[in-house]
Design a protein around this motif. Structure first.
Motif, PDB file in Angstrom:
ATOM      1  N   ARG A 100     -13.229  22.558  -7.728  1.00 36.27           N
ATOM      2  CA  ARG A 100     -13.736  22.336  -6.375  1.00 36.27           C
ATOM      3  C   ARG A 100     -15.178  22.807  -6.174  1.00 36.27           C
ATOM      4  NH1 ARG A 100     -12.845  18.337  -3.873  1.00 36.27           N
ATOM      5  NH2 ARG A 100     -13.847  18.368  -1.857  1.00 36.27           N
ATOM      6  N   PRO A 101     -15.518  24.036  -6.555  1.00 36.29           N
ATOM      7  CA  PRO A 101     -16.903  24.465  -6.341  1.00 36.29           C
ATOM      8  C   PRO A 101     -17.925  23.583  -7.050  1.00 36.29           C
ATOM      9  CG  PRO A 101     -15.505  26.351  -6.791  1.00 36.29           C
ATOM     10  CD  PRO A 101     -14.685  25.136  -7.092  1.00 36.29           C
ATOM     11  N   VAL A 102     -17.586  23.106  -8.249  1.00 34.26           N
ATOM     12  CA  VAL A 102     -18.520  22.248  -8.976  1.00 34.26           C
ATOM     13  C   VAL A 102     -18.637  20.882  -8.299  1.00 34.26           C
ATOM     14  CG1 VAL A 102     -19.011  21.136 -11.184  1.00 34.26           C
ATOM     15  CG2 VAL A 102     -18.107  23.457 -11.142  1.00 34.26           C
ATOM     16  N   VAL A 103     -17.518  20.350  -7.839  1.00 33.66           N
ATOM     17  CA  VAL A 103     -17.539  19.070  -7.117  1.00 33.66           C
ATOM     18  C   VAL A 103     -18.420  19.181  -5.871  1.00 33.66           C
ATOM     19  CG1 VAL A 103     -16.144  17.466  -5.743  1.00 33.66           C
ATOM     20  CG2 VAL A 103     -15.302  18.268  -7.959  1.00 33.66           C
ATOM     21  N   VAL A 104     -18.247  20.261  -5.121  1.00 29.48           N
ATOM     22  CA  VAL A 104     -19.044  20.467  -3.905  1.00 29.48           C
ATOM     23  C   VAL A 104     -20.525  20.589  -4.257  1.00 29.48           C
ATOM     24  CG1 VAL A 104     -19.504  22.080  -2.019  1.00 29.48           C
ATOM     25  CG2 VAL A 104     -17.146  21.486  -2.604  1.00 29.48           C
ATOM     26  N   ALA A 105     -20.824  21.267  -5.369  1.00 35.35           N
ATOM     27  CA  ALA A 105     -22.214  21.422  -5.796  1.00 35.35           C
ATOM     28  C   ALA A 105     -22.840  20.067  -6.124  1.00 35.35           C
ATOM     29  CB  ALA A 105     -22.291  22.349  -7.002  1.00 35.35           C
ATOM     30  N   MET A 106     -22.094  19.206  -6.825  1.00 38.07           N
ATOM     31  CA  MET A 106     -22.622  17.886  -7.167  1.00 38.07           C
ATOM     32  C   MET A 106     -22.836  17.041  -5.909  1.00 38.07           C
ATOM     33  SD  MET A 106     -23.100  17.835 -10.364  1.00 38.07           S
ATOM     34  CE  MET A 106     -22.950  19.415 -11.171  1.00 38.07           C
ATOM     35  N   ALA A 107     -21.890  17.103  -4.984  1.00 38.41           N
ATOM     36  CA  ALA A 107     -22.035  16.360  -3.730  1.00 38.41           C
ATOM     37  C   ALA A 107     -23.265  16.827  -2.965  1.00 38.41           C
ATOM     38  CB  ALA A 107     -20.774  16.527  -2.882  1.00 38.41           C
ATOM     39  N   SER A 108     -23.516  18.125  -2.991  1.00 36.67           N
ATOM     40  CA  SER A 108     -24.678  18.692  -2.310  1.00 36.67           C
ATOM     41  C   SER A 108     -25.979  18.202  -2.932  1.00 36.67           C
ATOM     42  CB  SER A 108     -24.607  20.225  -2.359  1.00 36.67           C
ATOM     43  OG  SER A 108     -25.722  20.809  -1.721  1.00 36.67           O
ATOM     44  N   LEU A 109     -26.024  18.132  -4.255  1.00 33.55           N
ATOM     45  CA  LEU A 109     -27.227  17.639  -4.933  1.00 33.55           C
ATOM     46  C   LEU A 109     -27.494  16.177  -4.596  1.00 33.55           C
ATOM     47  CD1 LEU A 109     -26.832  19.261  -8.459  1.00 33.55           C
ATOM     48  CD2 LEU A 109     -28.562  19.827  -6.753  1.00 33.55           C
ATOM     49  N   ILE A 110     -26.449  15.367  -4.576  1.00 35.77           N
ATOM     50  CA  ILE A 110     -26.606  13.955  -4.235  1.00 35.77           C
ATOM     51  C   ILE A 110     -27.191  13.806  -2.839  1.00 35.77           C
ATOM     52  CG2 ILE A 110     -25.337  11.825  -3.729  1.00 35.77           C
ATOM     53  CD1 ILE A 110     -23.376  12.668  -5.969  1.00 35.77           C
ATOM     54  N   ASP A 111     -26.740  14.649  -1.941  1.00 36.28           N
ATOM     55  CA  ASP A 111     -27.164  14.555  -0.552  1.00 36.28           C
ATOM     56  C   ASP A 111     -28.539  15.162  -0.314  1.00 36.28           C
ATOM     57  OD1 ASP A 111     -26.879  13.991   2.224  1.00 36.28           O
ATOM     58  OD2 ASP A 111     -26.260  16.055   2.581  1.00 36.28           O
ATOM     59  N   GLN A 112     -28.851  16.261  -1.009  1.00 39.03           N
ATOM     60  CA  GLN A 112     -29.995  17.063  -0.612  1.00 39.03           C
ATOM     61  C   GLN A 112     -31.132  17.157  -1.626  1.00 39.03           C
ATOM     62  OE1 GLN A 112     -28.652  20.924   0.666  1.00 39.03           O
ATOM     63  NE2 GLN A 112     -27.122  20.087   2.056  1.00 39.03           N
ATOM     64  N   ASP A 113     -30.866  16.938  -2.910  1.00 42.06           N
ATOM     65  CA  ASP A 113     -31.941  17.141  -3.881  1.00 42.06           C
ATOM     66  C   ASP A 113     -33.041  16.102  -3.696  1.00 42.06           C
ATOM     67  OD1 ASP A 113     -32.070  18.933  -6.631  1.00 42.06           O
ATOM     68  OD2 ASP A 113     -33.333  17.149  -6.696  1.00 42.06           O
ATOM     69  N   SER A 114     -34.291  16.549  -3.900  1.00 42.63           N
ATOM     70  CA  SER A 114     -35.443  15.681  -3.676  1.00 42.63           C
ATOM     71  C   SER A 114     -35.807  14.835  -4.884  1.00 42.63           C
ATOM     72  CB  SER A 114     -36.657  16.536  -3.292  1.00 42.63           C
ATOM     73  OG  SER A 114     -36.946  17.458  -4.332  1.00 42.63           O
ATOM     74  N   ALA A 115     -35.280  15.155  -6.063  1.00 42.46           N
ATOM     75  CA  ALA A 115     -35.656  14.448  -7.288  1.00 42.46           C
ATOM     76  C   ALA A 115     -34.682  13.312  -7.584  1.00 42.46           C
ATOM     77  CB  ALA A 115     -35.705  15.414  -8.468  1.00 42.46           C
ATOM     78  N   VAL A 116     -35.212  12.121  -7.786  1.00 42.91           N
ATOM     79  CA  VAL A 116     -34.375  10.963  -8.079  1.00 42.91           C
ATOM     80  C   VAL A 116     -33.575  11.174  -9.363  1.00 42.91           C
ATOM     81  CG1 VAL A 116     -34.423   8.501  -8.634  1.00 42.91           C
ATOM     82  CG2 VAL A 116     -35.902   9.408  -6.847  1.00 42.91           C
ATOM     83  N   THR A 117     -34.189  11.794 -10.363  1.00 40.34           N
ATOM     84  CA  THR A 117     -33.507  12.009 -11.638  1.00 40.34           C
ATOM     85  C   THR A 117     -32.295  12.926 -11.477  1.00 40.34           C
ATOM     86  OG1 THR A 117     -35.106  13.780 -12.082  1.00 40.34           O
ATOM     87  CG2 THR A 117     -35.539  11.620 -13.063  1.00 40.34           C
ATOM     88  N   VAL A 118     -32.398  13.912 -10.610  1.00 39.82           N
ATOM     89  CA  VAL A 118     -31.276  14.822 -10.375  1.00 39.82           C
ATOM     90  C   VAL A 118     -30.187  14.116  -9.586  1.00 39.82           C
ATOM     91  CG1 VAL A 118     -30.561  17.025  -9.370  1.00 39.82           C
ATOM     92  CG2 VAL A 118     -32.800  16.830 -10.468  1.00 39.82           C
ATOM     93  N   LYS A 119     -30.571  13.330  -8.587  1.00 35.81           N
ATOM     94  CA  LYS A 119     -29.588  12.550  -7.834  1.00 35.81           C
ATOM     95  C   LYS A 119     -28.805  11.632  -8.774  1.00 35.81           C
ATOM     96  CE  LYS A 119     -31.860  12.236  -3.275  1.00 35.81           C
ATOM     97  NZ  LYS A 119     -30.743  12.694  -2.431  1.00 35.81           N
ATOM     98  N   LYS A 120     -29.543  10.963  -9.670  1.00 33.78           N
ATOM     99  CA  LYS A 120     -28.895  10.051 -10.612  1.00 33.78           C
ATOM    100  C   LYS A 120     -27.900  10.792 -11.488  1.00 33.78           C
ATOM    101  CE  LYS A 120     -29.832   7.024 -14.568  1.00 33.78           C
ATOM    102  NZ  LYS A 120     -30.861   6.503 -15.495  1.00 33.78           N
ATOM    103  N   ALA A 121     -28.299  11.941 -12.024  1.00 31.97           N
ATOM    104  CA  ALA A 121     -27.411  12.724 -12.884  1.00 31.97           C
ATOM    105  C   ALA A 121     -26.169  13.161 -12.126  1.00 31.97           C
ATOM    106  CB  ALA A 121     -28.151  13.935 -13.445  1.00 31.97           C
ATOM    107  N   ALA A 122     -26.342  13.586 -10.873  1.00 30.94           N
ATOM    108  CA  ALA A 122     -25.196  14.030 -10.069  1.00 30.94           C
ATOM    109  C   ALA A 122     -24.278  12.859  -9.724  1.00 30.94           C
ATOM    110  CB  ALA A 122     -25.691  14.720  -8.804  1.00 30.94           C
ATOM    111  N   LEU A 123     -24.857  11.680  -9.466  1.00 22.41           N
ATOM    112  CA  LEU A 123     -24.044  10.492  -9.202  1.00 22.41           C
ATOM    113  C   LEU A 123     -23.217  10.106 -10.424  1.00 22.41           C
ATOM    114  CD1 LEU A 123     -26.596   8.329  -7.196  1.00 22.41           C
ATOM    115  CD2 LEU A 123     -24.345   9.059  -6.366  1.00 22.41           C
ATOM    116  N   GLN A 124     -23.789  10.288 -11.604  1.00 17.76           N
ATOM    117  CA  GLN A 124     -23.047  10.001 -12.829  1.00 17.76           C
ATOM    118  C   GLN A 124     -21.973  11.057 -13.082  1.00 17.76           C
ATOM    119  OE1 GLN A 124     -26.421   9.920 -15.499  1.00 17.76           O
ATOM    120  NE2 GLN A 124     -26.512   7.686 -15.504  1.00 17.76           N
ATOM    121  N   ALA A 125     -22.258  12.291 -12.699  1.00 21.06           N
ATOM    122  CA  ALA A 125     -21.347  13.393 -12.980  1.00 21.06           C
ATOM    123  C   ALA A 125     -20.150  13.426 -12.037  1.00 21.06           C
ATOM    124  CB  ALA A 125     -22.106  14.718 -12.888  1.00 21.06           C
ATOM    125  N   LEU A 126     -20.382  13.106 -10.780  1.00 23.54           N
ATOM    126  CA  LEU A 126     -19.341  13.310  -9.767  1.00 23.54           C
ATOM    127  C   LEU A 126     -18.023  12.591 -10.070  1.00 23.54           C
ATOM    128  CD1 LEU A 126     -18.862  14.865  -7.180  1.00 23.54           C
ATOM    129  CD2 LEU A 126     -19.717  12.900  -5.888  1.00 23.54           C
TER     130      LEU A 126
END
Length: 263
Positions: free
Chosen positions: A129-155
């Motif tokens: 759960r904590p890791v899932v929430v962390a990935m969701a937070s990055l998708i929503d809030q991170d400013s870097a497209v590369t990080v958003k992409k990685a989190a979208l692939q990871a979730l």
């Protein structure tokens, strides 16, 4: 190359591996609150005892490297953490690895945050759960497209199907992309990349028959100009649609007539 300073919108000179931004995306904070939830998750007595009495010298060295002033050194340290995890798959070290990688989700460098995301996929169990929430937070809030992409692939590899908290930021990404397509602050490459990953993620995250998600996917089939996104949307529709779903069937029939062979 130029990049924007996170959280300010100011343009700075940057080099390879620096943040890549879509103008106007915000809030520009990397995974705010995600690390705190992960840290709380690992604070058990066994972990504290091991930290006090048996922390190996190698991990002390890695801990130092993870906080090095150079982004390249911190990224390399993430790789060493994963190597250590592979060599010590059980015991208190496993908890330390999760905590160490989660700490880099707030790193100043996008390349380090991206490495931490990809690392957490390798060491976290599905449904953590904590890791899932962390990935969701990055998708929503991170400013870097590369990080958003990685989190979208990871979730999708971390969250259970039907997890509404995981679905929400993915749906929001597509809404934001559509908004940016109608304004001057628009990066076509970033839009296509995020749209494709978000559409794929929906197909692996949503429960079968989820009407809200299917509606979004059908819109991408009908209105999306990028063939790779239309193809991903068609595949996700086929994964989620109920038998005899008329709207989904109609959308897939349109795909059969698409000018792109992949669709």
């Amino acid at each position: 190359a130029q990049s924007k300073k996170r959280g300010t919108g100011a343009v700075l000179e940057g080099g390879p591996g620096d943040d890549v931004h879509i103008g106007g995306w915000g809030p520009l904070v990397a995974g705010e609150g995600a690390h705190e939830s992960l840290t709380a998750h690992v604070g058990d007595e066994t972990w504290k005892l091991w930290m006090t009495l048996g922390f190996p010298a190698m991990l002390n060295s890695l801990e130092t490297a993870l906080h090095d002033s150079r982004a390249s050194a911190r990224k390399a340290a993430v790789g060493q953490v994963l190597k250590y995890a592979a060599e010590h798959p059980e015991g208190p070290a496993e908890t330390w690895v999760i905590q160490a990688l989660s700490g880099r989700l707030e790193d100043d460098s996008a390349c380090v945050r991206e490495a931490a995301v990809r690392g957490l996929v390798k060491v976290s169990e599905k449904g953590n759960r904590p890791v899932v929430v962390a990935m969701a937070s990055l998708i929503d809030q991170d400013s870097a497209v590369t990080v958003k992409k990685a989190a979208l692939q990871a979730l999708p590899r971390l969250a259970n199907r039907g997890d509404e908290e995981a679905l929400a930021p993915v749906m929001k990404v597509l809404e934001r992309v559509q908004m940016h397509e109608r304004c001057d602050i628009f990066d076509p490459h970033a839009s296509r990349m995020l749209s494709k990953q978000a559409v794929r993620a929906l197909g692996n995250l949503a429960g079968r028959g989820n009407e809200a998600v299917l509606k979004v996917l059908i819109v991408r089939v009908l209105d999306e100009r990028e063939p790779s996104v239309r193809e991903a949307a068609a595949r996700s529709i086929s994964n989620l649609a109920d038998v005899d779903d008329a709207k989904s069937i109609a959308a897939l029939r349109l795909c059969m007539e698409d000018e792109d062979e992949g669709v």
